[in-house]
Design a protein around this motif. Sequence first.
Motif, PDB file in Angstrom:
ATOM      1  N   LEU A  84       0.901  -1.166  -0.009  1.00  0.00           N
ATOM      2  CA  LEU A  84      -0.025  -0.073  -0.227  1.00  0.00           C
ATOM      3  C   LEU A  84       0.941   1.284   0.061  1.00  0.00           C
ATOM      4  O   LEU A  84       0.278   2.312  -0.089  1.00  0.00           O
ATOM      5  N   ALA A  85       2.279   1.116   0.131  1.00  0.00           N
ATOM      6  CA  ALA A  85       3.074   2.067   0.088  1.00  0.00           C
ATOM      7  C   ALA A  85       4.338   1.722  -0.297  1.00  0.00           C
ATOM      8  O   ALA A  85       4.464   0.281  -0.092  1.00  0.00           O
ATOM      9  N   GLU A  86       5.563   2.529  -0.569  1.00  0.00           N
ATOM     10  CA  GLU A  86       6.725   1.987  -0.695  1.00  0.00           C
ATOM     11  C   GLU A  86       7.442   1.612   0.647  1.00  0.00           C
ATOM     12  O   GLU A  86       7.463   2.480   1.457  1.00  0.00           O
ATOM     13  N   PRO A  87       8.105   0.419   0.615  1.00  0.00           N
ATOM     14  CA  PRO A  87       8.820  -0.019   2.166  1.00  0.00           C
ATOM     15  C   PRO A  87       9.861   1.338   2.285  1.00  0.00           C
ATOM     16  O   PRO A  87      10.567   1.870   1.659  1.00  0.00           O
ATOM     17  N   GLU A  88      10.177   1.683   3.585  1.00  0.00           N
ATOM     18  CA  GLU A  88      10.893   2.572   4.007  1.00  0.00           C
ATOM     19  C   GLU A  88      11.607   2.161   5.420  1.00  0.00           C
ATOM     20  O   GLU A  88      11.044   1.622   6.188  1.00  0.00           O
ATOM     21  N   ASN A 111      -2.714  -4.628   3.683  1.00  0.00           N
ATOM     22  CA  ASN A 111      -3.728  -4.603   4.412  1.00  0.00           C
ATOM     23  C   ASN A 111      -3.736  -5.601   5.491  1.00  0.00           C
ATOM     24  O   ASN A 111      -2.785  -6.664   5.434  1.00  0.00           O
ATOM     25  N   GLU A 112      -4.833  -5.837   6.188  1.00  0.00           N
ATOM     26  CA  GLU A 112      -4.844  -6.770   7.618  1.00  0.00           C
ATOM     27  C   GLU A 112      -5.086  -8.111   6.977  1.00  0.00           C
ATOM     28  O   GLU A 112      -4.461  -9.107   7.581  1.00  0.00           O
ATOM     29  N   GLN A 113      -5.752  -8.451   5.975  1.00  0.00           N
ATOM     30  CA  GLN A 113      -6.065  -9.655   5.297  1.00  0.00           C
ATOM     31  C   GLN A 113      -4.525 -10.088   4.830  1.00  0.00           C
ATOM     32  O   GLN A 113      -4.327 -11.446   5.093  1.00  0.00           O
ATOM     33  N   THR A 114      -4.098  -9.468   4.307  1.00  0.00           N
ATOM     34  CA  THR A 114      -2.415  -9.773   3.622  1.00  0.00           C
ATOM     35  C   THR A 114      -1.510 -10.121   4.964  1.00  0.00           C
ATOM     36  O   THR A 114      -0.743 -11.031   4.953  1.00  0.00           O
ATOM     37  N   LEU A 115      -1.609  -9.050   6.004  1.00  0.00           N
ATOM     38  CA  LEU A 115      -0.583  -9.295   7.015  1.00  0.00           C
ATOM     39  C   LEU A 115      -1.051 -10.581   7.770  1.00  0.00           C
ATOM     40  O   LEU A 115       0.025 -11.171   8.187  1.00  0.00           O
ATOM     41  N   ALA A 116      -2.198 -11.048   7.864  1.00  0.00           N
ATOM     42  CA  ALA A 116      -2.510 -12.282   8.707  1.00  0.00           C
ATOM     43  C   ALA A 116      -1.795 -13.457   7.974  1.00  0.00           C
ATOM     44  O   ALA A 116      -1.662 -14.402   8.650  1.00  0.00           O
ATOM     45  N   ILE A 137      17.490  -4.413  12.204  1.00  0.00           N
ATOM     46  CA  ILE A 137      17.126  -5.346  13.216  1.00  0.00           C
ATOM     47  C   ILE A 137      15.936  -6.334  12.382  1.00  0.00           C
ATOM     48  O   ILE A 137      16.094  -7.540  12.488  1.00  0.00           O
ATOM     49  N   GLY A 138      15.100  -5.864  11.548  1.00  0.00           N
ATOM     50  CA  GLY A 138      14.005  -6.860  10.903  1.00  0.00           C
ATOM     51  C   GLY A 138      13.381  -6.086  10.123  1.00  0.00           C
ATOM     52  O   GLY A 138      13.105  -4.933   9.928  1.00  0.00           O
ATOM     53  N   PHE A 139      12.197  -6.666   9.602  1.00  0.00           N
ATOM     54  CA  PHE A 139      11.060  -6.042   8.968  1.00  0.00           C
ATOM     55  C   PHE A 139       9.838  -6.016   9.726  1.00  0.00           C
ATOM     56  O   PHE A 139       9.608  -6.912  10.314  1.00  0.00           O
ATOM     57  N   TYR A 140       9.197  -4.771   9.640  1.00  0.00           N
ATOM     58  CA  TYR A 140       8.121  -4.402  10.598  1.00  0.00           C
ATOM     59  C   TYR A 140       6.967  -4.179   9.625  1.00  0.00           C
ATOM     60  O   TYR A 140       6.825  -3.202   8.907  1.00  0.00           O
ATOM     61  N   VAL A 141       6.038  -5.187   9.483  1.00  0.00           N
ATOM     62  CA  VAL A 141       4.907  -5.130   8.519  1.00  0.00           C
ATOM     63  C   VAL A 141       3.843  -4.710   9.039  1.00  0.00           C
ATOM     64  O   VAL A 141       3.469  -5.433  10.216  1.00  0.00           O
ATOM     65  N   PHE A 142       2.951  -3.954   8.780  1.00  0.00           N
ATOM     66  CA  PHE A 142       1.891  -3.539   9.383  1.00  0.00           C
ATOM     67  C   PHE A 142       0.604  -3.003   8.320  1.00  0.00           C
ATOM     68  O   PHE A 142       0.784  -2.943   7.222  1.00  0.00           O
ATOM     69  N   ALA A 143      -0.484  -3.177   9.165  1.00  0.00           N
ATOM     70  CA  ALA A 143      -1.948  -2.713   8.407  1.00  0.00           C
ATOM     71  C   ALA A 143      -2.595  -1.770   9.619  1.00  0.00           C
ATOM     72  O   ALA A 143      -2.323  -1.897  10.559  1.00  0.00           O
ATOM     73  N   LYS A 144      -3.398  -0.938   8.755  1.00  0.00           N
ATOM     74  CA  LYS A 144      -4.270  -0.197   9.752  1.00  0.00           C
ATOM     75  C   LYS A 144      -5.120  -1.215  10.309  1.00  0.00           C
ATOM     76  O   LYS A 144      -5.892  -2.012   9.756  1.00  0.00           O
ATOM     77  N   PHE A 159      -6.650   0.045  18.292  1.00  0.00           N
ATOM     78  CA  PHE A 159      -5.117   0.491  17.781  1.00  0.00           C
ATOM     79  C   PHE A 159      -5.326   1.067  16.485  1.00  0.00           C
ATOM     80  O   PHE A 159      -5.960   1.126  15.809  1.00  0.00           O
ATOM     81  N   ASP A 160      -4.075   1.860  16.478  1.00  0.00           N
ATOM     82  CA  ASP A 160      -3.887   2.580  15.119  1.00  0.00           C
ATOM     83  C   ASP A 160      -3.162   1.713  14.170  1.00  0.00           C
ATOM     84  O   ASP A 160      -3.759   1.761  12.736  1.00  0.00           O
ATOM     85  N   ALA A 161      -2.963   0.454  14.349  1.00  0.00           N
ATOM     86  CA  ALA A 161      -1.977  -0.561  13.549  1.00  0.00           C
ATOM     87  C   ALA A 161      -1.725  -1.876  14.067  1.00  0.00           C
ATOM     88  O   ALA A 161      -1.454  -1.914  15.209  1.00  0.00           O
ATOM     89  N   THR A 162      -1.977  -2.760  13.489  1.00  0.00           N
ATOM     90  CA  THR A 162      -1.599  -4.066  13.810  1.00  0.00           C
ATOM     91  C   THR A 162      -0.327  -4.806  12.995  1.00  0.00           C
ATOM     92  O   THR A 162      -0.304  -4.191  11.857  1.00  0.00           O
ATOM     93  N   THR A 163       0.814  -5.336  13.613  1.00  0.00           N
ATOM     94  CA  THR A 163       1.899  -5.550  13.081  1.00  0.00           C
ATOM     95  C   THR A 163       2.432  -6.777  13.322  1.00  0.00           C
ATOM     96  O   THR A 163       1.868  -7.514  14.174  1.00  0.00           O
TER      97      THR A 163
END
Length: 289
Positions: A145-149, A163-168, A187-194, A200-204
Amino acid sequence: MKTQEINILNSFSHEGKGGNPAAVVLNGDNLTPQEMQNLAQKAGLSETAFVSSSSNAAFKLDFFTPTKQIAHCGHATVATFSYLKKMGLVKNETSSKETIDGIRKIYFDGTRAYMEQESPKFFQLTPDDKGAILEALNLKENDLLAEPEIVNTGNSFLIVHVNEQTLAVINPVLEIISEISARYNLIGFYVFAKSDDRLFDATTRMFGPYYGIEEESATGMAAGPLACYLDRYGDAPKTEYNISQGKYMKTPSPSHIHIKLDKNGDKINSLFAGGDAYVSDKITLNIDG
């Protein structure tokens, strides 16, 4: 045979449950770095904190994953200071820690312990790495949903928005994540969804195989960078964020990380990550390798 008592505390717990277990050792002054590494490997948790005396702060903390030392660790800091408070070793509502790269403030707000992080720094990836990131997370380009940064508030994490369906259902390729993490000192990849949960603001999810962490249930040093990312790119920037983690692990352990931003206009001067912790176990290990 030399042994060491280790306290296990679950940090960033949610409603008194879940959270991320960290090992806390109080007599770090009596241990060598190699002994600390041995104990962290035997404890088998994502991080172990060793507490020793400091001439510059209230306490010195050394953090070890099962494979190497790291500069900072959010959930192990919250675990340590919650335990120090519980044991009466912290009398006031403020304290401080010395780590291998500086001094950080600590404060308590009710039952929560908060740790200071640095003003954020943002870094772009090279275009050539985008395909590798998609491969590492088994994603298609339209899943993003955005460029990784990369965002750093003391440690660097790659922030990836889906999105949360993909995160799961993410099934990471840990070898590729480790290679990219080594290249960019992540340290690692932090993958999140609204989040679908209004609390909560985000699930990760956090994958840190380069440091021996396949996935962990709460990462305070990653939630801080994510809050800064949301502040920069979100529709309604604010000064407090609530981050959920651990929900989609193989063995779920839901966590709640609370972030407070210290802002001057649009600039974030510093931030604090806080949460609750509880003692979940106590073990004794042999120190020798």
